[in-house]
Design an enzyme around this catalytic site. Structure first.
Site, mmCIF file in Angstrom:
data_model
loop_
_atom_site.group_PDB
_atom_site.id
_atom_site.type_symbol
_atom_site.label_atom_id
_atom_site.label_comp_id
_atom_site.label_asym_id
_atom_site.label_seq_id
_atom_site.Cartn_x
_atom_site.Cartn_y
_atom_site.Cartn_z
ATOM 1 N N GLY A 144 0.826 -1.201 0.000
ATOM 2 C CA GLY A 144 0.000 0.000 0.000
ATOM 3 C C GLY A 144 0.852 1.238 0.000
ATOM 4 O O GLY A 144 2.076 1.174 -0.178
ATOM 5 N N MET A 181 1.781 3.093 2.408
ATOM 6 C CA MET A 181 2.715 3.235 3.516
ATOM 7 C C MET A 181 3.705 2.090 3.598
ATOM 8 O O MET A 181 4.815 2.275 4.089
ATOM 9 C CB MET A 181 1.924 3.324 4.820
ATOM 10 C CG MET A 181 2.741 3.681 6.016
ATOM 11 S SD MET A 181 1.619 4.045 7.367
ATOM 12 C CE MET A 181 2.742 3.995 8.725
ATOM 13 N N GLY A 182 3.318 0.923 3.141
ATOM 14 C CA GLY A 182 4.244 -0.185 3.313
ATOM 15 C C GLY A 182 3.782 -1.468 2.675
ATOM 16 O O GLY A 182 2.958 -1.473 1.767
ATOM 17 N N LYS A 191 3.562 -5.792 9.123
ATOM 18 C CA LYS A 191 3.492 -4.587 8.305
ATOM 19 C C LYS A 191 4.826 -3.852 8.441
ATOM 20 O O LYS A 191 5.281 -3.594 9.553
ATOM 21 C CB LYS A 191 2.344 -3.696 8.787
ATOM 22 C CG LYS A 191 2.162 -2.424 8.008
ATOM 23 C CD LYS A 191 0.954 -1.670 8.550
ATOM 24 C CE LYS A 191 0.644 -0.435 7.775
ATOM 25 N NZ LYS A 191 -0.572 0.226 8.287
ATOM 26 N N ASP A 246 -8.946 5.379 8.115
ATOM 27 C CA ASP A 246 -8.915 4.793 6.781
ATOM 28 C C ASP A 246 -9.926 3.656 6.652
ATOM 29 O O ASP A 246 -9.628 2.611 6.098
ATOM 30 C CB ASP A 246 -7.495 4.305 6.469
ATOM 31 C CG ASP A 246 -7.283 3.996 5.000
ATOM 32 O OD1 ASP A 246 -8.013 4.554 4.151
ATOM 33 O OD2 ASP A 246 -6.395 3.183 4.689
#
Length: 160
Positions: free
Chosen positions: A20, A22-23, A40, A137
């Site tokens: 995604g 972010m990571g 994650k 989110d």
């Protein structure tokens, strides 16, 4: 992260679940407990100028998740720094499908299923809000459905 690699001297990568903004999230085997977990990791290609802000958001998510215990919210197990300076968060692995995937496959959902899913989402959000937290989110891709003893179990992921 590569399949077979051991991260933080404890989590062996089994598969990549997704990537995604972010990571990256990987399914891992916790070598200490033998359980499957989701790990994650903040992407390493994020520009240094934005990385500090993302690190703060990441740690807020990790600390928030670590403080929560609710059946409809993903549980955090561990978080910290990797040798290369990247941040990681280890969470409960949820074996199921996202609400987004279910909608794409099934189309319109039966009312009884929709009512159960919405009820569980609202219970999870109420738990967050009672602790002064907000999910930043919430979307169908961040709502997982898995088999539960009394029908589908909803687990809300990725607090953002």
């Amino acid at each position: 992260m590569q399949v077979g690699e051991v991260v933080a001297e404890r989590y062996q990568i089994v598969a990549t679940i997704g990537r995604g903004g972010m990571g990256e999230v990987s399914r891992c085997r916790d070598l200490a407990s033998g359980q499957d977990v989701a790990l994650k990791r903040i992407r390493s290609d994020i520009a240094p100028a934005t990385r500090g802000e993302l690190d703060q958001l990441f740690y807020r998510e990790a600390a928030a998740l670590a403080s929560l215990t609710h059946p409809n919210l993903v549980r955090a197990h561990d978080f910290g720094f990797l040798d290369d300076g990247a941040r990681f968060l280890v969470m409960e692995y949820v074996d199921g499908v996202s609400l987004e995937q279910l909608w794409e496959h099934e189309g319109i959902l039966p009312w009884d299923l929709l009512a159960s899913v919405l009820d569980q989402i609202l219970l999870g959000l109420a738990h967050l809000h009672a602790r002064g937290l907000v999910h930043r989110d919430l979307k169908p891709a961040n709502v997982m459905l898995s088999d539960g003893p009394q029908g589908p179990r909803v687990t809300i992921l990725d607090l953002g």
